[in-house]
Design an enzyme around this catalytic site. Structure first.
Site, mmCIF file in Angstrom:
data_model
loop_
_atom_site.group_PDB
_atom_site.id
_atom_site.type_symbol
_atom_site.label_atom_id
_atom_site.label_comp_id
_atom_site.label_asym_id
_atom_site.label_seq_id
_atom_site.Cartn_x
_atom_site.Cartn_y
_atom_site.Cartn_z
ATOM 1 N N ASP A 33 0.930 -1.253 -0.152
ATOM 2 C CA ASP A 33 0.102 -0.004 0.058
ATOM 3 C C ASP A 33 0.853 0.996 -0.130
ATOM 4 O O ASP A 33 0.877 2.004 0.830
ATOM 5 C CB ASP A 33 -0.879 -0.067 1.123
ATOM 6 C CG ASP A 33 -1.789 -1.252 1.417
ATOM 7 O OD1 ASP A 33 -2.396 -1.555 0.143
ATOM 8 O OD2 ASP A 33 -2.109 -1.841 2.376
ATOM 9 N N GLU A 200 -20.076 5.261 -16.160
ATOM 10 C CA GLU A 200 -19.433 6.611 -16.825
ATOM 11 C C GLU A 200 -18.392 7.156 -15.965
ATOM 12 O O GLU A 200 -17.263 7.777 -16.428
ATOM 13 C CB GLU A 200 -20.508 7.655 -17.296
ATOM 14 C CG GLU A 200 -20.118 8.359 -18.360
ATOM 15 C CD GLU A 200 -21.154 9.272 -18.582
ATOM 16 O OE1 GLU A 200 -20.896 10.604 -18.625
ATOM 17 O OE2 GLU A 200 -22.603 9.231 -18.791
HETATM 18 O O1 FUB Z 1 -3.267 -3.633 2.936
HETATM 19 C C1 FUB Z 1 -4.638 -4.227 3.325
HETATM 20 C C2 FUB Z 1 -5.496 -3.686 2.236
HETATM 21 O O2 FUB Z 1 -5.298 -4.693 0.966
HETATM 22 C C3 FUB Z 1 -5.582 -2.329 1.619
HETATM 23 O O3 FUB Z 1 -6.322 -1.410 2.783
HETATM 24 C C4 FUB Z 1 -6.051 -2.258 0.442
HETATM 25 O O4 FUB Z 1 -5.983 -1.123 -0.520
HETATM 26 C C5 FUB Z 1 -5.647 -3.646 -0.106
HETATM 27 O O5 FUB Z 1 -4.126 -3.414 -0.704
#
Ligand code: FUB
Length: 456
Positions: A33, A200
């Protein structure tokens, strides 16, 4: 397979068979992340942290880490800069999910989701902490669904209005007040605005689970470039792709623009984007599962350089093992360099203590650190390492390869003091090179290593 063996396997595939491995950018821990932030000529990447031991076959995440770089190829480890323990009002021991930090008026605001506990904020006077909890309670908790209030992304518009977006698989935002730790309650539902989502604006839902209203899944990342507002996000349900939408204002209306990262064999079932411009280049951060040999709860942050198309659209970005090819600055070896400044390493971990801050540990025979684009100018005369001998060993100082030209050997042997500087003469070699510090010795952990420096 333990982390050391996995790193070795990954290194063999990445380096020996496909040129220079630069991804993932951290090899000492599992990181996920990525949230890059540019501050005063340095990139700070905040990451979540997948533990080496996964509990109950689920995300096992206790703290958030930070890495910095001036050159986009060498990354300095600042350790765990915040953890779930920073929230005294809460007793959750797992759930330190995807964070993002931003600077405002010399303070650093760190927005973190705690799985099942909404979104909270920490504050520090420094990008690398220490961070403290200014509220003593959550900033956002809007839903009873533990998946909804996660993945905050923060942005300050040119007029000073700050926005916090978040959500899975719905998207919400608040307008943050100037203090960055509260928000305007006068809009939406008690201040929280649900974003309208359809084919959209966010693409047609690829997932037929009834939960997804569009292709948007989670992990939003908002920014502005040339008067266009971009929202990049994980899309397509599980497994995740990366897609984006654009808008004429920070509040929308959003228009779906399609995928920018497809699936690849070494990507995890989740992905999570972060984009910055730095020293004239554009960089895309994401995570994959290469280092763990394919474990989706043990992910690693990677980065690719890319160019926007002339019309401002983002091209398809391919996840590579090579990563960033060119550094944007050379590293000066004639000043103290933290041992945990690493382009690539094998077999190592880092640790933090009160005396040394972060240092390199778990050093065994054959392990090494590679540091890229080191400018030796007219050549170095000596090499100094600040280390603590355990079994004792040597540092071979080599150029351009693990078995490249040997400049010298620095002996790290037991002394009366725990930590000490050890010096050796080095062969003079001019110009810019990749430096390899190769650790040699017998059985067991050889030493701990805090910093190094060459003299002219
Ligand atoms: O790392 C835990 C969760 O997995 C994150 O909050 C999401 O974005 C995904 O990467």
């Amino acid at each position: 397979m333990n982390l050391k063996k996995i790193i070795l396997a990954s290194f063999c595939v990445g380096t020996f068979f496909s040129g220079i491995a630069q991804n993932p950018i951290v090899q000492t821990y599992y990181t996920a992340d990525p949230a890059p932030m540019v501050y005063k000529g340095t990139v700070y990447v905040y990451t979540s942290h997948d533990e080496d031991e996964t509990v109950d076959n689920f995300f096992t995440m206790y703290d958030w880490r930070c890495y910095s770089s001036d050159d986009m190829v060498n990354w300095t480890d600042h350790g765990a800069v915040a953890s779930l323990k920073d929230f005294e009002w809460m007793d959750k021991t797992n759930g330190a999910w995807a964070p993002q930090a931003i600077e405002r008026n010399g303070k650093f605001y760190f927005y973190v989701p705690i799985h099942g506990e909404g979104i909270s904020v920490l504050v520090s006077d420094s990008p690398t902490g220490p961070f403290h909890d200014p509220l003593g309670h959550r900033l956002i908790v809007d839903s009873d669904d533990v998946w909804t209030d996660i993945d905050p992304t923060v942005f300050i518009d040119d007029d000073g209005q700050a926005y916090l977006y978040w959500g899975n698989p719905s998207l919400f935002y608040v307008k943050l007040n100037e203090d960055m730790i509260s928000y305007d309650p006068g809009i939406g539902k008690k201040g929280i605005v649900p974003v309208e989502m359809d084919a959209e604006s966010f693409g047609e839902s690829a997932s037929k689970d009834g939960r997804h209203h569009s292709n948007y899944t989670e992990g939003p990342w908002i920014y502005k470039r040339n008067d266009v507002y971009y929202l990049i996000y994980a899309a397509g349900g599980i497994p995740e792709y990366i897609a984006y939408s654009t808008a004429p204002t920070a509040e929308g209306p959003w228009t779906y623009k399609g995928y920018i990262m497809e699936r690849a064999p070494h990507l995890a079932f989740t992905n999570h984007p972060g984009i910055i411009d730095f020293k004239g280049n554009s960089y895309f951060f994401y995570h994959d599962q290469d280092l763990s040999g394919g474990e989706g709860f043990k992910r690693s942050v990677s980065v690719e350089q890319f160019d926007y198309n002339e019309d401002g659209s983002i091209p398809m970005i391919t996840p590579t093992k090579e990563g960033v090819k060119e550094s944007v600055a050379n590293l000066n070896p004639f000043q103290k360099v933290e041992a945990e400044t690493i382009a690539w390493s094998e077999g190592l971990k880092t640790k933090t203590d009160d005396t040394n801050g972060v240092f390199v540990t778990n050093i065994n025979n054959g392990d090494f650190i590679k540091v890229r684009s080191v400018d030796f100018a007219k050549g170095a005369k000596t090499f100094k390492a600040h280390a603590e001998a355990l079994e004792g060993g040597k540092i071979e100082i080599r150029l351009d390869a693990k078995d490249g030209l040997l400049l010298g050997v620095c002996e790290i042997s037991e002394t009366e003091n725990n930590w000490q500087s050890f010096t050796t003469k080095t062969k003079k070699q001019k110009g810019v090179h990749d430096l390899f510090l190769v650790f040699k010795g017998g059985e067991g952990e050889l030493f701990n290593f805090d910093f190094w420096e060459f003299s002219k």
